[in-house]
Design a protein around this motif. Structure first.
Motif, PDB file in Angstrom:
ATOM      1  N   THR A  56      31.110  -5.866  -8.316  1.00  0.00           N
ATOM      2  CA  THR A  56      30.671  -7.212  -8.020  1.00  0.00           C
ATOM      3  C   THR A  56      31.898  -8.028  -7.633  1.00  0.00           C
ATOM      4  N   ASP A  57      31.700  -9.028  -6.785  1.00  0.00           N
ATOM      5  CA  ASP A  57      32.832  -9.752  -6.209  1.00  0.00           C
ATOM      6  C   ASP A  57      33.759 -10.353  -7.266  1.00  0.00           C
ATOM      7  N   SER A  58      33.192 -10.825  -8.356  1.00  0.00           N
ATOM      8  CA  SER A  58      33.996 -11.549  -9.336  1.00  0.00           C
ATOM      9  C   SER A  58      34.997 -10.658 -10.085  1.00  0.00           C
ATOM     10  N   VAL A  59      34.832  -9.329 -10.001  1.00  0.00           N
ATOM     11  CA  VAL A  59      35.749  -8.454 -10.731  1.00  0.00           C
ATOM     12  C   VAL A  59      36.616  -7.614  -9.807  1.00  0.00           C
ATOM     13  N   GLY A  61      39.476  -6.190  -7.770  1.00  0.00           N
ATOM     14  CA  GLY A  61      40.909  -6.358  -7.930  1.00  0.00           C
ATOM     15  C   GLY A  61      41.356  -6.485  -9.378  1.00  0.00           C
ATOM     16  N   ARG A  62      40.398  -6.658 -10.297  1.00  0.00           N
ATOM     17  CA  ARG A  62      40.742  -6.792 -11.716  1.00  0.00           C
ATOM     18  C   ARG A  62      40.196  -5.628 -12.547  1.00  0.00           C
ATOM     19  N   PHE A  63      39.026  -5.134 -12.198  1.00  0.00           N
ATOM     20  CA  PHE A  63      38.383  -4.058 -12.954  1.00  0.00           C
ATOM     21  C   PHE A  63      38.437  -2.767 -12.146  1.00  0.00           C
ATOM     22  N   THR A  64      38.533  -1.645 -12.855  1.00  0.00           N
ATOM     23  CA  THR A  64      38.514  -0.329 -12.215  1.00  0.00           C
ATOM     24  C   THR A  64      37.580   0.592 -12.995  1.00  0.00           C
ATOM     25  N   ILE A  65      36.611   1.149 -12.289  1.00  0.00           N
ATOM     26  CA  ILE A  65      35.679   2.094 -12.905  1.00  0.00           C
ATOM     27  C   ILE A  65      36.113   3.507 -12.552  1.00  0.00           C
TER      28      ILE A  65
END
Length: 116
Positions: A56-59, A61-65
């Motif tokens: 989702t756009d809000s994550v 660059g910050r979250f990695t699955i």
């Protein structure tokens, strides 16, 4: 399939957490969803059996699955956490990837993430 999440907790803004999901067996698509009080459950990230991912756009660059098919494990590395990331995070598994919760037939019990 049974799913068990772990790794939630309390963290200060700007901090990091890693969520893990252990599955009893592998499904084609696995994903992370979150639900804040009074809000609908929203898709955070998905990962397909070929390794393709969506965020989702809000994550972005910050979250990695990521997932380890051999161990039936999935993780969500969360960096630069913000108060708006506070929610209960759920692991889900299904036959195809979608940003909506409805196609997923298996869900974990949820793990709380609180960012102060």
């Amino acid at each position: 399939v049974q799913l068990v999440e772990s790794g939630g907790g309390l963290v200060q803004a700007g901090g990091s957490l890693t969520l893990s999901c252990a599955a009893s067996y592998t499904r084609t698509c696995m994903g992370w969803f979150r639900q804040a009080p009074g809000k609908e459950r929203e898709g955070v990230a998905t990962i397909d059996s070929d390794g393709s991912t969506t965020y989702t756009d809000s994550v972005k660059g910050r979250f990695t699955i990521s997932r380890n098919a051999a161990k039936n494990m999935m993780t969500l590395q969360m960096n630069s956490l913000q108060p708006e990331d506070t929610a209960t995070y759920y692991c889900a598994a299904g036959d195809f990837c979608h940003s909506s919760p409805s196609p997923y037939s298996a869900w974990g019990q949820g793990t709380q993430v609180t960012v102060s």
